[in-house]
Design a protein around this motif. Structure first.
Motif, PDB file in Angstrom:
ATOM      1  N   UNK A  19       0.911  -1.465  -0.041  1.00 58.43           N
ATOM      2  CA  UNK A  19      -0.122  -0.255  -0.236  1.00 58.43           C
ATOM      3  C   UNK A  19       0.605   0.932   0.255  1.00 58.43           C
ATOM      4  N   UNK A  20       2.263   1.384   0.596  1.00 59.53           N
ATOM      5  CA  UNK A  20       2.835   2.249   0.284  1.00 59.53           C
ATOM      6  C   UNK A  20       2.998   2.823  -0.609  1.00 59.53           C
ATOM      7  N   UNK A  21       3.428   1.576  -1.216  1.00 64.67           N
ATOM      8  CA  UNK A  21       4.035   1.635  -2.878  1.00 64.67           C
ATOM      9  C   UNK A  21       2.501   1.586  -3.694  1.00 64.67           C
ATOM     10  N   UNK A  22       1.769   2.362  -3.091  1.00 65.93           N
ATOM     11  CA  UNK A  22       0.287   2.933  -4.156  1.00 65.93           C
ATOM     12  C   UNK A  22      -0.397   0.958  -4.624  1.00 65.93           C
ATOM     13  N   UNK A  23       0.200   0.302  -3.826  1.00 61.11           N
ATOM     14  CA  UNK A  23      -1.295  -0.823  -4.556  1.00 61.11           C
ATOM     15  C   UNK A  23      -2.694  -0.031  -3.252  1.00 61.11           C
ATOM     16  N   UNK A  24      -3.555  -0.904  -3.739  1.00 60.15           N
ATOM     17  CA  UNK A  24      -5.236  -0.807  -3.062  1.00 60.15           C
ATOM     18  C   UNK A  24      -5.176  -2.114  -2.912  1.00 60.15           C
ATOM     19  N   UNK A  25      -5.920  -2.148  -1.060  1.00 59.21           N
ATOM     20  CA  UNK A  25      -6.078  -4.046  -0.353  1.00 59.21           C
ATOM     21  C   UNK A  25      -8.346  -3.128  -1.478  1.00 59.21           C
ATOM     22  N   UNK A  26      -8.262  -4.639  -2.169  1.00 58.49           N
ATOM     23  CA  UNK A  26      -9.796  -4.567  -2.210  1.00 58.49           C
ATOM     24  C   UNK A  26     -11.070  -4.692  -1.174  1.00 58.49           C
ATOM     25  N   UNK A  27     -10.722  -5.414  -0.718  1.00 58.16           N
ATOM     26  CA  UNK A  27     -11.389  -5.254   0.689  1.00 58.16           C
ATOM     27  C   UNK A  27     -11.078  -5.015   1.938  1.00 58.16           C
ATOM     28  N   UNK A  28     -10.704  -6.416   2.806  1.00 55.52           N
ATOM     29  CA  UNK A  28     -10.198  -6.182   3.955  1.00 55.52           C
ATOM     30  C   UNK A  28      -9.501  -7.593   3.852  1.00 55.52           C
ATOM     31  N   UNK A  29      -8.374  -7.681   4.925  1.00 55.91           N
ATOM     32  CA  UNK A  29      -7.641  -8.885   5.358  1.00 55.91           C
ATOM     33  C   UNK A  29      -8.974  -9.655   6.557  1.00 55.91           C
TER      34      UNK A  29
END
Length: 145
Positions: free
Chosen positions: A108-118
Protein backbone atom coordinates in the motif's frame (compact mmCIF):
# COMPACT_ATOMS: atom_id res chain seq x y z
CA UNK A 1 0.97 -37.66 -22.18
CA UNK A 2 0.55 -35.53 -19.04
CA UNK A 3 0.88 -32.01 -17.70
CA UNK A 4 3.82 -31.50 -15.35
CA UNK A 5 3.23 -28.00 -13.92
CA UNK A 6 2.37 -24.43 -14.79
CA UNK A 7 5.51 -23.00 -16.34
CA UNK A 8 4.66 -19.31 -15.95
CA UNK A 9 1.88 -16.74 -15.94
CA UNK A 10 2.10 -13.94 -18.50
CA UNK A 11 0.87 -10.46 -17.66
CA UNK A 12 0.64 -7.78 -20.35
CA UNK A 13 1.40 -4.33 -18.96
CA UNK A 14 1.78 -0.78 -20.19
CA UNK A 15 4.19 0.48 -17.51
CA UNK A 16 6.80 -2.28 -17.33
CA UNK A 17 9.06 -0.55 -14.76
CA UNK A 18 6.11 -0.04 -12.35
CA UNK A 19 4.90 -3.63 -12.71
CA UNK A 20 8.45 -4.97 -12.28
CA UNK A 21 8.96 -2.85 -9.14
CA UNK A 22 5.62 -4.05 -7.72
CA UNK A 23 6.48 -7.73 -8.08
CA UNK A 24 10.02 -7.23 -6.78
CA UNK A 25 8.54 -5.43 -3.77
CA UNK A 26 6.20 -8.40 -3.31
CA UNK A 27 9.29 -10.59 -3.00
CA UNK A 28 9.75 -12.17 -6.43
CA UNK A 29 13.27 -12.49 -7.79
CA UNK A 30 14.57 -11.29 -11.13
CA UNK A 31 15.41 -13.99 -13.67
CA UNK A 32 16.11 -11.80 -16.67
CA UNK A 33 14.80 -9.26 -19.13
CA UNK A 34 15.10 -8.48 -22.79
CA UNK A 35 13.44 -7.58 -26.07
CA UNK A 36 11.49 -10.00 -28.23
CA UNK A 37 10.60 -9.54 -31.88
CA UNK A 38 10.59 -11.40 -35.16
CA UNK A 39 8.66 -13.93 -37.15
CA UNK A 40 9.05 -16.74 -34.60
CA UNK A 41 7.10 -14.87 -31.88
CA UNK A 42 4.57 -13.52 -34.40
CA UNK A 43 3.81 -17.09 -35.48
CA UNK A 44 3.33 -18.19 -31.85
CA UNK A 45 1.03 -15.37 -30.69
CA UNK A 46 -0.77 -14.61 -33.96
CA UNK A 47 0.15 -10.90 -34.21
CA UNK A 48 2.17 -9.08 -36.87
CA UNK A 49 5.06 -6.63 -36.52
CA UNK A 50 5.64 -7.58 -32.87
CA UNK A 51 8.14 -5.76 -30.69
CA UNK A 52 7.95 -6.38 -26.94
CA UNK A 53 9.98 -6.12 -23.77
CA UNK A 54 9.87 -9.04 -21.34
CA UNK A 55 10.79 -9.33 -17.66
CA UNK A 56 10.90 -12.79 -16.08
CA UNK A 57 10.47 -13.11 -12.31
CA UNK A 58 10.37 -16.12 -9.99
CA UNK A 59 9.02 -16.84 -6.55
CA UNK A 60 11.79 -17.39 -3.96
CA UNK A 61 11.01 -21.12 -3.76
CA UNK A 62 11.52 -21.47 -7.53
CA UNK A 63 8.07 -22.98 -8.01
CA UNK A 64 6.41 -20.26 -10.12
CA UNK A 65 7.46 -17.70 -12.72
CA UNK A 66 5.76 -14.48 -13.78
CA UNK A 67 6.39 -13.04 -17.26
CA UNK A 68 5.71 -9.32 -17.57
CA UNK A 69 5.33 -8.17 -21.18
CA UNK A 70 5.20 -4.65 -22.58
CA UNK A 71 4.10 -4.58 -26.24
CA UNK A 72 5.69 -1.67 -28.08
CA UNK A 73 4.07 -2.95 -31.29
CA UNK A 74 1.24 -3.64 -31.84
CA UNK A 75 -0.40 -1.71 -29.00
CA UNK A 76 -3.70 -2.52 -27.31
CA UNK A 77 -6.36 -0.06 -28.43
CA UNK A 78 -8.45 -0.56 -25.27
CA UNK A 79 -5.88 0.60 -22.72
CA UNK A 80 -5.67 -0.49 -19.10
CA UNK A 81 -8.76 -2.22 -17.73
CA UNK A 82 -9.72 -2.40 -14.04
CA UNK A 83 -12.08 -5.39 -13.92
CA UNK A 84 -13.89 -6.42 -10.78
CA UNK A 85 -13.14 -9.70 -9.03
CA UNK A 86 -16.20 -11.33 -10.69
CA UNK A 87 -15.36 -10.30 -14.29
CA UNK A 88 -15.20 -13.37 -16.52
CA UNK A 89 -11.76 -14.68 -17.43
CA UNK A 90 -8.51 -15.04 -15.54
CA UNK A 91 -8.77 -12.49 -12.77
CA UNK A 92 -6.11 -12.90 -10.11
CA UNK A 93 -2.92 -14.65 -9.08
CA UNK A 94 -2.72 -16.09 -5.56
CA UNK A 95 0.49 -16.09 -3.52
CA UNK A 96 1.14 -17.91 -0.26
CA UNK A 97 2.81 -15.33 2.00
CA UNK A 98 4.13 -14.75 5.51
CA UNK A 99 3.00 -11.78 7.64
CA UNK A 100 0.16 -10.66 5.38
CA UNK A 101 -0.45 -7.45 7.34
CA UNK A 102 3.16 -6.27 6.93
CA UNK A 103 3.18 -7.17 3.23
CA UNK A 104 -0.12 -5.38 2.57
CA UNK A 105 1.18 -2.30 4.39
CA UNK A 106 4.40 -2.38 2.37
CA UNK A 107 2.53 -2.70 -0.93
CA UNK A 108 0.00 0.00 0.00
CA UNK A 109 2.90 2.37 0.72
CA UNK A 110 4.02 1.72 -2.87
CA UNK A 111 0.57 2.56 -4.29
CA UNK A 112 -1.27 -0.77 -4.20
CA UNK A 113 -4.93 -0.77 -3.12
CA UNK A 114 -6.48 -3.26 -0.71
CA UNK A 115 -9.70 -4.24 -2.50
CA UNK A 116 -11.68 -5.45 0.50
CA UNK A 117 -10.08 -6.30 3.81
CA UNK A 118 -7.90 -9.01 5.30
CA UNK A 119 -10.16 -11.81 6.48
CA UNK A 120 -9.67 -14.87 8.66
CA UNK A 121 -11.03 -17.93 6.85
CA UNK A 122 -12.00 -20.63 9.35
CA UNK A 123 -8.85 -20.04 11.43
CA UNK A 124 -6.89 -21.68 8.60
CA UNK A 125 -5.89 -18.70 6.44
CA UNK A 126 -5.76 -14.93 6.43
CA UNK A 127 -6.82 -13.85 2.94
CA UNK A 128 -7.13 -10.63 0.96
CA UNK A 129 -7.23 -9.20 -2.55
CA UNK A 130 -4.92 -6.33 -3.43
CA UNK A 131 -4.77 -4.38 -6.69
CA UNK A 132 -1.37 -3.38 -8.02
CA UNK A 133 -0.31 -1.35 -11.04
CA UNK A 134 -2.24 -1.76 -14.28
CA UNK A 135 -5.23 -3.21 -12.39
CA UNK A 136 -3.40 -6.47 -11.56
CA UNK A 137 -5.24 -8.31 -8.77
CA UNK A 138 -3.33 -10.52 -6.35
CA UNK A 139 -4.79 -12.76 -3.68
CA UNK A 140 -2.53 -13.06 -0.66
CA UNK A 141 -2.95 -16.07 1.61
CA UNK A 142 -1.19 -16.56 4.93
CA UNK A 143 -1.65 -19.96 6.53
CA UNK A 144 -2.51 -19.67 10.22
CA UNK A 145 -0.42 -22.04 12.28
Amino acid sequence: MKIHRIDHVGIIVNDLPAAKAFFLELGLEMLGEGEVEGEWVERIIGLQDVKEEVVMLRTPDGEADIELVKFHKPSDENGIQHPLANTLGIRHIAFAVEDIEALVSKLKNKGAELIGEIQNYENAYKLCYIRGPEGIILELAEQIK
